[in-house]
Design a protein around this motif. Structure first.
Motif, PDB file in Angstrom:
ATOM      1  N   ASP A 196       0.864  -1.187   0.000  1.00 28.78           N
ATOM      2  CA  ASP A 196       0.000   0.000   0.000  1.00 28.78           C
ATOM      3  C   ASP A 196       0.903   1.240   0.000  1.00 28.78           C
ATOM      4  OD1 ASP A 196      -1.741   2.131   0.568  1.00 28.78           O
ATOM      5  OD2 ASP A 196      -3.091   0.838   1.702  1.00 28.78           O
ATOM      6  N   SER A 197       1.275   1.688  -1.183  1.00 27.08           N
ATOM      7  CA  SER A 197       2.271   2.762  -1.299  1.00 27.08           C
ATOM      8  C   SER A 197       1.788   4.071  -0.689  1.00 27.08           C
ATOM      9  CB  SER A 197       2.648   2.975  -2.768  1.00 27.08           C
ATOM     10  OG  SER A 197       1.490   3.265  -3.538  1.00 27.08           O
ATOM     11  N   ASP A 198       0.490   4.359  -0.775  1.00 26.54           N
ATOM     12  CA  ASP A 198      -0.021   5.599  -0.192  1.00 26.54           C
ATOM     13  C   ASP A 198       0.104   5.591   1.328  1.00 26.54           C
ATOM     14  OD1 ASP A 198      -0.591   6.769  -2.579  1.00 26.54           O
ATOM     15  OD2 ASP A 198      -2.765   6.525  -2.461  1.00 26.54           O
ATOM     16  N   ARG A 199      -0.251   4.470   1.962  1.00 31.32           N
ATOM     17  CA  ARG A 199      -0.155   4.394   3.419  1.00 31.32           C
ATOM     18  C   ARG A 199       1.304   4.462   3.865  1.00 31.32           C
ATOM     19  NH1 ARG A 199      -2.868  -0.002   4.441  1.00 31.32           N
ATOM     20  NH2 ARG A 199      -4.837   1.031   4.938  1.00 31.32           N
ATOM     21  N   VAL A 200       2.194   3.769   3.150  1.00 30.72           N
ATOM     22  CA  VAL A 200       3.620   3.813   3.481  1.00 30.72           C
ATOM     23  C   VAL A 200       4.139   5.240   3.347  1.00 30.72           C
ATOM     24  CG1 VAL A 200       5.924   3.076   2.728  1.00 30.72           C
ATOM     25  CG2 VAL A 200       4.074   1.398   2.910  1.00 30.72           C
ATOM     26  N   ALA A 201       3.751   5.928   2.280  1.00 31.61           N
ATOM     27  CA  ALA A 201       4.189   7.309   2.072  1.00 31.61           C
ATOM     28  C   ALA A 201       3.657   8.229   3.163  1.00 31.61           C
ATOM     29  CB  ALA A 201       3.739   7.794   0.697  1.00 31.61           C
ATOM     30  N   THR A 202       2.441   7.972   3.617  1.00 27.11           N
ATOM     31  CA  THR A 202       1.855   8.783   4.689  1.00 27.11           C
ATOM     32  C   THR A 202       2.638   8.613   5.987  1.00 27.11           C
ATOM     33  OG1 THR A 202      -0.358   8.727   3.722  1.00 27.11           O
ATOM     34  CG2 THR A 202      -0.219   9.138   6.083  1.00 27.11           C
ATOM     35  N   ILE A 203       2.940   7.364   6.348  1.00 26.05           N
ATOM     36  CA  ILE A 203       3.708   7.122   7.569  1.00 26.05           C
ATOM     37  C   ILE A 203       5.099   7.739   7.453  1.00 26.05           C
ATOM     38  CG2 ILE A 203       4.711   5.362   9.065  1.00 26.05           C
ATOM     39  CD1 ILE A 203       1.675   5.579   9.274  1.00 26.05           C
ATOM     40  N   GLU A 204       5.717   7.633   6.267  1.00 24.92           N
ATOM     41  CA  GLU A 204       7.029   8.249   6.068  1.00 24.92           C
ATOM     42  C   GLU A 204       6.953   9.760   6.262  1.00 24.92           C
ATOM     43  OE1 GLU A 204      10.576   8.781   2.706  1.00 24.92           O
ATOM     44  OE2 GLU A 204       8.807   7.557   2.246  1.00 24.92           O
ATOM     45  N   ALA A 205       5.929  10.374   5.699  1.00 22.03           N
ATOM     46  CA  ALA A 205       5.792  11.825   5.821  1.00 22.03           C
ATOM     47  C   ALA A 205       5.638  12.242   7.275  1.00 22.03           C
ATOM     48  CB  ALA A 205       4.592  12.302   4.998  1.00 22.03           C
ATOM     49  N   TYR A 206       4.808  11.527   8.028  1.00 21.41           N
ATOM     50  CA  TYR A 206       4.571  11.899   9.418  1.00 21.41           C
ATOM     51  C   TYR A 206       5.748  11.571  10.329  1.00 21.41           C
ATOM     52  CZ  TYR A 206      -0.211  13.257   8.399  1.00 21.41           C
ATOM     53  OH  TYR A 206      -1.317  13.906   7.909  1.00 21.41           O
ATOM     54  N   THR A 207       6.751  10.879   9.797  1.00 16.16           N
ATOM     55  CA  THR A 207       8.010  10.700  10.526  1.00 16.16           C
ATOM     56  C   THR A 207       8.791  12.008  10.564  1.00 16.16           C
ATOM     57  OG1 THR A 207       8.092   8.375   9.834  1.00 16.16           O
ATOM     58  CG2 THR A 207      10.147   9.331  10.604  1.00 16.16           C
ATOM     59  N   MET A 208       8.395  12.955   9.710  1.00 13.18           N
ATOM     60  CA  MET A 208       9.094  14.237   9.633  1.00 13.18           C
ATOM     61  C   MET A 208       8.209  15.407  10.065  1.00 13.18           C
ATOM     62  SD  MET A 208      12.105  13.376   8.652  1.00 13.18           S
ATOM     63  CE  MET A 208      12.903  14.891   8.099  1.00 13.18           C
ATOM     64  N   LEU A 209       7.085  15.116  10.715  1.00 13.16           N
ATOM     65  CA  LEU A 209       6.197  16.197  11.154  1.00 13.16           C
ATOM     66  C   LEU A 209       6.195  16.316  12.666  1.00 13.16           C
ATOM     67  CD1 LEU A 209       4.034  18.335  10.341  1.00 13.16           C
ATOM     68  CD2 LEU A 209       2.316  16.573  10.797  1.00 13.16           C
ATOM     69  N   GLY A 210       6.416  17.540  13.145  1.00 15.51           N
ATOM     70  CA  GLY A 210       6.292  17.817  14.571  1.00 15.51           C
ATOM     71  C   GLY A 210       4.866  18.222  14.892  1.00 15.51           C
ATOM     72  N   ASP A 211       4.683  19.424  15.423  1.00 13.62           N
ATOM     73  CA  ASP A 211       3.355  19.932  15.775  1.00 13.62           C
ATOM     74  C   ASP A 211       3.412  21.434  15.526  1.00 13.62           C
ATOM     75  OD1 ASP A 211       1.100  20.954  17.054  1.00 13.62           O
ATOM     76  OD2 ASP A 211       1.227  19.603  18.760  1.00 13.62           O
ATOM     77  N   LEU A 212       3.007  21.849  14.319  1.00 14.88           N
ATOM     78  CA  LEU A 212       3.217  23.237  13.900  1.00 14.88           C
ATOM     79  C   LEU A 212       2.677  24.254  14.893  1.00 14.88           C
ATOM     80  CD1 LEU A 212       2.707  23.226  10.027  1.00 14.88           C
ATOM     81  CD2 LEU A 212       4.651  24.173  11.275  1.00 14.88           C
ATOM     82  N   ALA A 213       1.453  24.048  15.377  1.00 17.22           N
ATOM     83  CA  ALA A 213       0.856  25.027  16.281  1.00 17.22           C
ATOM     84  C   ALA A 213       1.598  25.086  17.610  1.00 17.22           C
ATOM     85  CB  ALA A 213      -0.614  24.698  16.508  1.00 17.22           C
ATOM     86  N   ALA A 214       1.850  23.936  18.226  1.00 15.83           N
ATOM     87  CA  ALA A 214       2.543  23.918  19.516  1.00 15.83           C
ATOM     88  C   ALA A 214       4.013  24.275  19.356  1.00 15.83           C
ATOM     89  CB  ALA A 214       2.396  22.542  20.172  1.00 15.83           C
ATOM     90  N   ASP A 215       4.633  23.872  18.244  1.00 13.90           N
ATOM     91  CA  ASP A 215       6.040  24.213  18.004  1.00 13.90           C
ATOM     92  C   ASP A 215       6.219  25.725  17.903  1.00 13.90           C
ATOM     93  OD1 ASP A 215       6.661  21.542  17.992  1.00 13.90           O
ATOM     94  OD2 ASP A 215       6.911  21.380  15.820  1.00 13.90           O
ATOM     95  N   ALA A 216       5.291  26.379  17.208  1.00 20.20           N
ATOM     96  CA  ALA A 216       5.390  27.835  17.058  1.00 20.20           C
ATOM     97  C   ALA A 216       5.303  28.527  18.420  1.00 20.20           C
ATOM     98  CB  ALA A 216       4.282  28.335  16.135  1.00 20.20           C
ATOM     99  N   TYR A 217       4.439  28.015  19.285  1.00 20.59           N
ATOM    100  CA  TYR A 217       4.319  28.588  20.635  1.00 20.59           C
ATOM    101  C   TYR A 217       5.570  28.289  21.455  1.00 20.59           C
ATOM    102  CZ  TYR A 217       2.209  29.764  25.162  1.00 20.59           C
ATOM    103  OH  TYR A 217       1.937  30.325  26.396  1.00 20.59           O
ATOM    104  N   ALA A 218       6.090  27.071  21.369  1.00 16.58           N
ATOM    105  CA  ALA A 218       7.304  26.712  22.114  1.00 16.58           C
ATOM    106  C   ALA A 218       8.507  27.523  21.658  1.00 16.58           C
ATOM    107  CB  ALA A 218       7.591  25.216  21.953  1.00 16.58           C
ATOM    108  N   ALA A 219       8.507  27.923  20.395  1.00 13.60           N
ATOM    109  CA  ALA A 219       9.630  28.700  19.864  1.00 13.60           C
ATOM    110  C   ALA A 219       9.721  30.092  20.479  1.00 13.60           C
ATOM    111  CB  ALA A 219       9.511  28.811  18.341  1.00 13.60           C
ATOM    112  N   LEU A 220       8.709  30.472  21.282  1.00 15.16           N
ATOM    113  CA  LEU A 220       8.741  31.765  21.977  1.00 15.16           C
ATOM    114  C   LEU A 220       9.525  31.695  23.284  1.00 15.16           C
ATOM    115  CD1 LEU A 220       4.988  32.848  21.572  1.00 15.16           C
ATOM    116  CD2 LEU A 220       6.938  33.527  20.146  1.00 15.16           C
TER     117      LEU A 220
END
Length: 437
Positions: free
Chosen positions: A59-83
């Motif tokens: 299932d190439s789409d599911r594998v690609a999705t898991i790979e992508a989320y291996t490189m995702l943090g948490d944009l909203a919380a990360d932006a706040y933590a960066a303060l």
């Protein structure tokens, strides 16, 4: 899956431009070493699911999705933590706690990043049924009150068995017994408090705890990424793909039982438990792509993450975390009752860890420095026997209309006492304790 992999990758790439102070040096087009879809690779997939790996990788789409989320943090919380350099980590925690308790309007000149984080958590997903979530929490209270105190340590150390995923915990200073113990009790406190009545509602204690856990994870990312972190090997610290198992492994085990019985759907009670777990993970920032709803989807998504995480065990990281957590004394005092509880709970944790994580191998446990004695087995048998009996009794009481409310009220009081024994959870991280990766 609801989002195309290309769309997810575009969101991942945004991190570099929206938060250059954290992610500017990371090449998001490069597959990290930890991720593999090679057919002959040794991975972290559970032994009983190994036969599924060829189908999962197809299932190439599911594998690609898991790979992508291996490189995702948490944009909203990360932006706040960066303060943090501007506000300091204590002030960020205080403002978030106040905003959760009293609303964003209670803070004078709140940062835009805090407004965005709270707005994201307040957004109601289309699939949410809060009545179902509350029913799931009610069912979970029985397990939480009776089994969690004996399972949490063994479950917690089970997350340290892969060095790619465990390294952030090691860097944050959790190799010491005091810090390891605090992390474990904070984890127990979070999961326990979210089962209380109304906990995941907007002003509930679970909602507030989830917000602080998200911020803590983002603070860890902020501090680690400013050091010599090798993203080409490890991906992003605490990526979304690694947060999924912590909240959904019990749901995966439930889904496996359902499929083993020849069903492809959940019963109403099982559905409630699943929705409770899904919404708790949603509040923690997990993308909806990683919140499957059916038994087969749940197994396939979580098993794909296991099937693509390269197997790696480093005793100086994984073994040290396991030993530190197992050795931590977490009782509120040194009285006789507390010391007795510690001994029984620790024995139960060791036995559970060996059975659930090491497939019953006491030899592997001994090699890690975890000795399971005959006395440990006896104490664990007594603990699990007692807890199991209470679990069954309350399960019956909760099914009888005349006793349901009384039994549930007693479970709530038990969880309140458990939380008091665990102590106040700070959900913070101190960068001065971090060690070099």
């Amino acid at each position: 899956m609801t989002t195309a992999p290309a769309e997810i990758r575009a969101r991942i790439a945004q991190q570099k431009f929206l938060l250059p102070g954290m992610y500017g040096a990371i090449d998001f087009t490069r597959r990290p070493e930890r991720f593999t879809d090679a057919p002959d690779a040794e991975t972290a997939i559970r032994a009983e699911l190994e036969s599924l790996r060829p189908r999962l990788l197809a299932d190439s789409d599911r594998v690609a999705t898991i790979e992508a989320y291996t490189m995702l943090g948490d944009l909203a919380a990360d932006a706040y933590a960066a303060l943090m350099p501007e506000y300091g980590f204590r002030r960020l925690v205080e403002m978030l706690d106040q905003a959760c308790a009293d609303g964003i309007g209670s803070i004078e000149h709140p940062p835009a990043e805090l407004i965005a984080l709270l707005a994201e958590m307040e957004r109601i997903p289309t699939w949410l049924d809060m009545a179902l979530v509350e029913e799931g929490a009610r069912i979970e209270r029985n397990m939480t009150a009776h089994l969690m105190p004996f399972l949490i340590r063994g479950s917690f150390v089970g997350t340290f068995m892969n060095s790619y995923a465990a390294l952030p915990m090691a860097i944050t200073g959790s190799l010491g017994t005091r810090t390891a113990g605090r992390r474990m009790t904070e984890t127990a406190s979070f999961f326990a408090c979210t089962t209380l009545p109304g906990a995941l509602a907007r002003h509930g204690v679970g909602f507030r705890a989830a917000a602080k856990v998200r911020l803590m994870h983002s603070m860890v990312r902020f501090n680690i990424l400013r050091r010599d972190w090798d993203a080409a090997v490890y991906g992003i610290p605490i990526p979304q793909s690694d947060q999924m198992p912590a909240g959904l492994i019990p749901t995966m085990l439930l889904a496996l039982r359902v499929l083993d019985r020849g069903r492809d759907h959940f019963t109403p009670a099982e559905r409630a438990q699943v929705e409770f777990a899904r919404y708790r993970c949603y509040l923690l920032g997990l993308p909806e792509d990683l919140l499957p709803a059916t038994p087969r989807e749940i197994v396939d998504v979580l098993a794909t993450r296991q099937a693509t995480l390269r197997r790696a065990y480093d005793d100086t990281t994984c073994g040290a975390l396991v030993r530190a957590t197992m050795a931590a004394y977490t009782e509120p005092d040194r009285g006789l009752a507390s010391r007795l509880h510690d001994r029984v709970e620790r024995s139960a944790a060791k036995v559970f860890f060996v059975q659930a994580v090491l497939s019953g191998s006491t030899e592997r446990a001994a090699a890690m420095g975890i000795e399971v004695t005959a006395a440990d087995k006896l104490r664990a048998a007594v603990a699990f026997g007692y807890a199991g009996c209470r679990l069954v009794i309350y399960r019956l009481l909760l099914r009888i209309p005349a006793t349901r409310s009384i039994a549930d009220a007693r479970l709530v009081r038990k969880i309140d006492r458990y939380l008091a024994r665990l102590g106040h959870a700070e959900f913070t991280t101190d960068a001065s304790t971090y060690r070099a990766p």
